[in-house]
Design a protein around this motif. Structure first.
Motif, PDB file in Angstrom:
ATOM      1  N   GLY A   1       0.602  -1.229   0.155  1.00 51.13           N
ATOM      2  CA  GLY A   1       0.044   0.260   0.155  1.00 51.13           C
ATOM      3  C   GLY A   1       0.491   1.096  -0.084  1.00 51.13           C
ATOM      4  N   GLY A   2       1.721   1.234  -0.002  1.00 51.22           N
ATOM      5  CA  GLY A   2       2.668   2.284  -0.226  1.00 51.22           C
ATOM      6  C   GLY A   2       2.571   2.815  -1.652  1.00 51.22           C
ATOM      7  N   ASN A   3       3.340   3.697  -1.657  1.00 51.59           N
ATOM      8  CA  ASN A   3       3.403   4.827  -3.061  1.00 51.59           C
ATOM      9  C   ASN A   3       5.212   5.076  -3.209  1.00 51.59           C
ATOM     10  OD1 ASN A   3       2.431   6.400  -5.650  1.00 51.59           O
ATOM     11  ND2 ASN A   3       2.623   7.952  -4.445  1.00 51.59           N
ATOM     12  N   VAL A   4       6.137   4.338  -4.394  1.00 56.45           N
ATOM     13  CA  VAL A   4       6.923   4.594  -4.188  1.00 56.45           C
ATOM     14  C   VAL A   4       7.082   5.621  -5.848  1.00 56.45           C
ATOM     15  CG1 VAL A   4       9.415   3.627  -5.316  1.00 56.45           C
ATOM     16  CG2 VAL A   4       7.760   2.185  -3.668  1.00 56.45           C
ATOM     17  N   VAL A   5       8.154   7.425  -5.159  1.00 57.90           N
ATOM     18  CA  VAL A   5       8.006   8.152  -6.020  1.00 57.90           C
ATOM     19  C   VAL A   5       9.343   8.513  -6.663  1.00 57.90           C
ATOM     20  CG1 VAL A   5       6.233   9.181  -4.570  1.00 57.90           C
ATOM     21  CG2 VAL A   5       8.446   9.701  -4.240  1.00 57.90           C
ATOM     22  N   MET A   6      10.391   7.809  -6.399  1.00 60.62           N
ATOM     23  CA  MET A   6      11.752   7.725  -6.578  1.00 60.62           C
ATOM     24  C   MET A   6      12.523   6.839  -5.746  1.00 60.62           C
ATOM     25  SD  MET A   6      13.747  11.304  -5.619  1.00 60.62           S
ATOM     26  CE  MET A   6      15.266  10.450  -6.678  1.00 60.62           C
ATOM     27  N   MET A   7      13.624   6.729  -6.914  1.00 54.97           N
ATOM     28  CA  MET A   7      15.233   5.586  -6.346  1.00 54.97           C
ATOM     29  C   MET A   7      16.395   6.472  -6.766  1.00 54.97           C
ATOM     30  SD  MET A   7      14.099   2.248  -8.157  1.00 54.97           S
ATOM     31  CE  MET A   7      12.634   1.142  -7.602  1.00 54.97           C
ATOM     32  N   THR A   8      17.157   6.657  -5.797  1.00 55.22           N
ATOM     33  CA  THR A   8      18.546   6.931  -5.855  1.00 55.22           C
ATOM     34  C   THR A   8      19.723   6.162  -5.433  1.00 55.22           C
ATOM     35  OG1 THR A   8      19.637   9.204  -4.834  1.00 55.22           O
ATOM     36  CG2 THR A   8      18.057   8.535  -3.623  1.00 55.22           C
ATOM     37  N   THR A   9      20.451   6.140  -5.695  1.00 55.22           N
ATOM     38  CA  THR A   9      21.796   5.028  -5.187  1.00 55.22           C
ATOM     39  C   THR A   9      22.932   6.069  -4.745  1.00 55.22           C
ATOM     40  OG1 THR A   9      22.505   4.528  -7.785  1.00 55.22           O
ATOM     41  CG2 THR A   9      20.904   3.120  -6.752  1.00 55.22           C
ATOM     42  N   PHE A  10      23.803   5.936  -3.771  1.00 55.50           N
ATOM     43  CA  PHE A  10      24.683   6.760  -4.097  1.00 55.50           C
ATOM     44  C   PHE A  10      25.738   6.501  -5.531  1.00 55.50           C
ATOM     45  CE2 PHE A  10      29.749   5.520  -3.082  1.00 55.50           C
ATOM     46  CZ  PHE A  10      30.141   6.445  -2.833  1.00 55.50           C
ATOM     47  N   GLY A  11      25.906   5.165  -5.993  1.00 59.42           N
ATOM     48  CA  GLY A  11      26.821   5.040  -7.762  1.00 59.42           C
ATOM     49  C   GLY A  11      26.239   4.521  -7.872  1.00 59.42           C
ATOM     50  N   HIS A  12      26.579   4.169  -9.199  1.00 53.57           N
ATOM     51  CA  HIS A  12      25.931   3.672 -10.992  1.00 53.57           C
ATOM     52  C   HIS A  12      26.741   2.197 -11.443  1.00 53.57           C
ATOM     53  CE1 HIS A  12      28.413   5.941 -13.828  1.00 53.57           C
ATOM     54  NE2 HIS A  12      27.819   6.844 -13.397  1.00 53.57           N
ATOM     55  N   GLY A  13      26.486   1.618 -12.446  1.00 57.86           N
ATOM     56  CA  GLY A  13      26.792   0.485 -12.769  1.00 57.86           C
ATOM     57  C   GLY A  13      26.979   0.983 -14.389  1.00 57.86           C
ATOM     58  N   SER A  14      26.854  -0.421 -14.616  1.00 64.87           N
ATOM     59  CA  SER A  14      26.624  -0.505 -16.598  1.00 64.87           C
ATOM     60  C   SER A  14      25.364   0.059 -17.016  1.00 64.87           C
ATOM     61  CB  SER A  14      27.097  -1.827 -17.109  1.00 64.87           C
ATOM     62  OG  SER A  14      25.418  -2.786 -16.591  1.00 64.87           O
ATOM     63  N   TYR A  15      24.135  -0.233 -16.085  1.00 59.09           N
ATOM     64  CA  TYR A  15      23.111   0.350 -16.122  1.00 59.09           C
ATOM     65  C   TYR A  15      22.102   1.019 -15.729  1.00 59.09           C
ATOM     66  CZ  TYR A  15      21.542  -3.118 -19.109  1.00 59.09           C
ATOM     67  OH  TYR A  15      21.900  -4.633 -20.641  1.00 59.09           O
ATOM     68  N   GLY A  16      23.174   2.085 -14.456  1.00 60.47           N
ATOM     69  CA  GLY A  16      23.220   2.782 -13.676  1.00 60.47           C
ATOM     70  C   GLY A  16      23.121   4.468 -14.413  1.00 60.47           C
ATOM     71  N   ARG A  17      24.085   4.576 -15.557  1.00 56.77           N
ATOM     72  CA  ARG A  17      24.133   5.738 -16.511  1.00 56.77           C
ATOM     73  C   ARG A  17      22.391   5.686 -16.958  1.00 56.77           C
ATOM     74  NH1 ARG A  17      28.955   7.712 -17.019  1.00 56.77           N
ATOM     75  NH2 ARG A  17      30.675   6.654 -16.185  1.00 56.77           N
ATOM     76  N   LEU A  18      21.685   4.771 -17.429  1.00 56.82           N
ATOM     77  CA  LEU A  18      20.632   5.617 -18.232  1.00 56.82           C
ATOM     78  C   LEU A  18      19.323   5.530 -17.687  1.00 56.82           C
ATOM     79  CD1 LEU A  18      19.534   1.776 -19.047  1.00 56.82           C
ATOM     80  CD2 LEU A  18      20.926   2.951 -20.669  1.00 56.82           C
ATOM     81  N   LYS A  19      18.696   7.403 -18.010  1.00 55.87           N
ATOM     82  CA  LYS A  19      17.987   8.032 -17.871  1.00 55.87           C
ATOM     83  C   LYS A  19      16.831   7.510 -17.264  1.00 55.87           C
ATOM     84  CE  LYS A  19      20.401  11.648 -19.067  1.00 55.87           C
ATOM     85  NZ  LYS A  19      20.929  12.625 -17.449  1.00 55.87           N
ATOM     86  N   ASP A  20      16.738   6.226 -17.752  1.00 51.52           N
ATOM     87  CA  ASP A  20      15.223   5.156 -17.086  1.00 51.52           C
ATOM     88  C   ASP A  20      15.623   4.286 -17.098  1.00 51.52           C
ATOM     89  OD1 ASP A  20      12.763   4.478 -16.906  1.00 51.52           O
ATOM     90  OD2 ASP A  20      12.052   5.476 -18.670  1.00 51.52           O
ATOM     91  N   ILE A  21      15.577   3.456 -15.982  1.00 51.55           N
ATOM     92  CA  ILE A  21      15.872   2.222 -15.917  1.00 51.55           C
ATOM     93  C   ILE A  21      14.133   0.786 -16.336  1.00 51.55           C
ATOM     94  CG2 ILE A  21      17.469   2.837 -14.352  1.00 51.55           C
ATOM     95  CD1 ILE A  21      15.439   1.072 -12.016  1.00 51.55           C
ATOM     96  N   ARG A  22      13.407   1.353 -16.500  1.00 51.62           N
ATOM     97  CA  ARG A  22      11.737   0.895 -17.214  1.00 51.62           C
ATOM     98  C   ARG A  22      12.506   0.255 -17.888  1.00 51.62           C
ATOM     99  NH1 ARG A  22       7.410   5.276 -16.445  1.00 51.62           N
ATOM    100  NH2 ARG A  22       9.781   6.019 -17.818  1.00 51.62           N
ATOM    101  N   ILE A  23      11.747  -0.687 -18.210  1.00 52.50           N
ATOM    102  CA  ILE A  23      11.566  -2.226 -19.261  1.00 52.50           C
ATOM    103  C   ILE A  23      11.074  -0.806 -20.590  1.00 52.50           C
ATOM    104  CG2 ILE A  23       9.158  -2.473 -18.650  1.00 52.50           C
ATOM    105  CD1 ILE A  23       9.712  -5.356 -20.930  1.00 52.50           C
ATOM    106  N   ASP A  24      11.481  -0.954 -21.775  1.00 56.71           N
ATOM    107  CA  ASP A  24      11.333   0.205 -22.684  1.00 56.71           C
ATOM    108  C   ASP A  24       9.769  -0.691 -23.420  1.00 56.71           C
ATOM    109  OD1 ASP A  24      12.504  -1.126 -24.574  1.00 56.71           O
ATOM    110  OD2 ASP A  24      13.769  -0.069 -24.463  1.00 56.71           O
ATOM    111  N   ASN A  25       9.352  -0.371 -24.671  1.00 58.33           N
ATOM    112  CA  ASN A  25       8.334  -0.634 -25.441  1.00 58.33           C
ATOM    113  C   ASN A  25       9.100  -1.872 -26.489  1.00 58.33           C
ATOM    114  OD1 ASN A  25       5.622   0.011 -24.120  1.00 58.33           O
ATOM    115  ND2 ASN A  25       5.957   1.773 -25.572  1.00 58.33           N
ATOM    116  N   ASP A  26      10.377  -1.425 -26.603  1.00 56.27           N
ATOM    117  CA  ASP A  26      10.714  -2.226 -27.724  1.00 56.27           C
ATOM    118  C   ASP A  26      11.324  -3.394 -26.802  1.00 56.27           C
ATOM    119  OD1 ASP A  26      12.414  -2.759 -30.001  1.00 56.27           O
ATOM    120  OD2 ASP A  26      14.167  -2.829 -28.422  1.00 56.27           O
ATOM    121  N   TYR A  27      11.735  -3.395 -26.021  1.00 54.42           N
ATOM    122  CA  TYR A  27      12.031  -4.922 -24.520  1.00 54.42           C
ATOM    123  C   TYR A  27      10.677  -5.921 -24.313  1.00 54.42           C
ATOM    124  CZ  TYR A  27      16.791  -5.087 -24.677  1.00 54.42           C
ATOM    125  OH  TYR A  27      17.804  -5.083 -24.861  1.00 54.42           O
TER     126      TYR A  27
END
Length: 324
Positions: free
Chosen positions: A193-219
Motif C-alpha cells: 500500500g505504499g507509493n514509491v515516487v523515486m529511487m536514488t543510489t550512491f553510485g551506478h554500474g552498467s545500467y545506472g547511467r541510463l536516464k530511465d531504468i524501466r523496461i521500454d516498449n521495444d523490450y
C-alpha cells in the motif's frame, strides 16, 4: 499444468520461457521453489516514474580508501565515503521535490560484514530533515557477485517490515546495475500500500547511467515475440508481469532466451544433416523428461532434497522418474 523444471542424467536442470528451455543450476532451481510463495504482487512502472539519481561510479568508489571497510560492516568508514563522494546539491534537490516522502534503504539486520553504504547514504537524508525508516529489511541473502544471468534474474530479494499505506517512499541503495533489488523493494512497498515516487543510489554500474531504468516498449515486444509471458515470470517468482521488469533485466532475459533458441535451431539442423548422411542421430533435445512436472511451491529446506515439495512430490523421487 506448467512445467517448471526438467532434469537430465547429470542432474542438470532446465527451466522454460515459452517453448524455450534455459539451463539453470540446481541451487538456483531449489531457490526458486522456495521463493515462489513470497513473491509480492508488483505493478508496471507507468509512464512518469523519474530517473534514478546517483553521485558517482562503482569504479571511482572502489578506489576510495574507505570503500572495502564500508562494504564489510564499518559504518564510520561508510560515512567518510559518503561525505567525500555524494553531491550535496543532488540531495537538496530530492528533499525539495519530495519533502514529505519517507526514505527506506536496502539492508539486512543480521549477519557478518553487512554493507553499510546504504545506511550511511540514508543518513544524509536524515540530516537534511527527511524521515528515514529502518525497519523494512531484506530477509533473503542474495549474492549476485560473479553470478550467471539466469541466477541474477531468478534469485529475487524479499523484504519484510511495516509499510504505511498511502505514504510516499524514496528507495535507496549503494549501487545500481540492472536495478533488480530496487525493483524487488518497490514491488514489496507497493504491494503493501505504499507509493514509491523515486529511487536514488550512491553510485551506478552498467545500467545506472541510463536516464530511465524501466523496461521500454521495444523490450516488451522482444520478450513477447520470444514467447515469454507474464505467466512465465510469475511461475518462477521473478515478476508479476513483464511491465515490472527493469530494462537491464529485460536485456538479460532476451539475451538468454534468444541465445538458447539459436542453439536449439543449430542442434536440430546438425541432427538433420547427420540423419541425411546416414549417421545415428542424437536423442531429441529435452527428451529425457517428457511429462514430468515439478509444481512445488516451497521445499521445507533447500539443503534436504528429500523433503516433500508441495503436493507430495519429492525432489529425489521426481528426479528418479525423469531419468531414462
Amino acid at each position: 499444468m506448467d512445467v517448471l523444471f526438467t532434469f537430465d542424467e547429470e542432474d542438470e536442470a532446465e527451466m522454460y520461457f515459452g517453448d524455450t528451455p534455459v539451463g539453470i543450476d540446481m541451487n538456483t532451481a531449489q531457490y526458486i521453489l522456495r521463493q515462489k510463495a513470497s513473491m509480492p504482487v508488483g505493478t508496471a512502472w507507468g509512464d512518469s516514474f523519474p530517473a534514478v539519481i546517483n553521485h558517482t561510479s562503482a569504479s571511482i568508489a572502489r578506489q576510495h580508501p574507505d570503500f572495502h571497510a564500508a562494504k564489510h560492516g564499518d559504518y564510520d568508514a561508510a560515512l567518510r565515503l559518503i561525505d567525500d563522494l555524494v553531491k550535496d546539491d543532488r540531495i537538496a534537490d530530492i528533499v525539495e521535490r519530495y519533502p514529505n516522502a519517507h526514505v527506506i534503504y536496502n539492508h539486512r539486520m543480521q549477519g557478518d560484514g553487512i554493507n553499510m553504504i546504504p545506511a550511511a547514504y540514508a543518513a544524509k537524508f536524515s540530516a537534511a530533515g527527511m524521515t528515514v525508516e529502518h525497519d523494512i529489511i531484506a530477509v533473503t541473502n542474495v549474492s549476485h557477485t560473479n553470478a550467471s544471468d539466469i541466477s541474477r534474474l531468478s534469485k529475487r530479494m524479499r523484504f519484510e517490515g511495516k509499510v504505511s499505506k498511502g505514504t510516499d517512499y524514496i528507495l535507496l541503495d549503494d549501487f545500481i546495475t540492472s536495478g533488480a533489488e530496487l525493483r524487488d523493494m518497490r514491488d514489496f512497498v507497493q504491494s503493501q500500500g505504499g507509493n514509491v515516487v523515486m529511487m536514488t543510489t550512491f553510485g551506478h554500474g552498467s545500467y545506472g547511467r541510463l536516464k530511465d531504468i524501466r523496461i521500454d516498449n521495444d523490450y516488451k515486444e522482444r520478450l513477447k515475440a520470444s514467447g515469454i509471458t507474464d505467466r512465465d515470470l510469475r511461475k518462477y517468482g521473478i515478476a508479476s508481469e513483464i511491465g515490472c521488469l527493469t530494462i537491464g533485466e529485460a536485456a538479460k532475459l532476451s539475451r538468454l532466451v534468444n541465445a538458447r533458441a539459436k542453439t536449439t535451431v543449430a542442434q536440430l539442423s546438425a541432427r538433420v544433416q547427420r540423419t541425411r548422411q546416414g549417421q545415428q542421430p542424437l536423442p531429441p533435445v529435452g527428451e529425457a523428461v517428457q511429462g514430468c512436472r515439478l509444481q512445488g511451491v516451497q521445499a521445507e529446506t533447500i539443503e534436504d532434497k528429500s523433503k516433500t515439495i508441495n503436493q507430495g512430490v519429492e525432489l529425489r523421487a521426481a528426479k528418479g522418474v525423469m531419468r531414462r
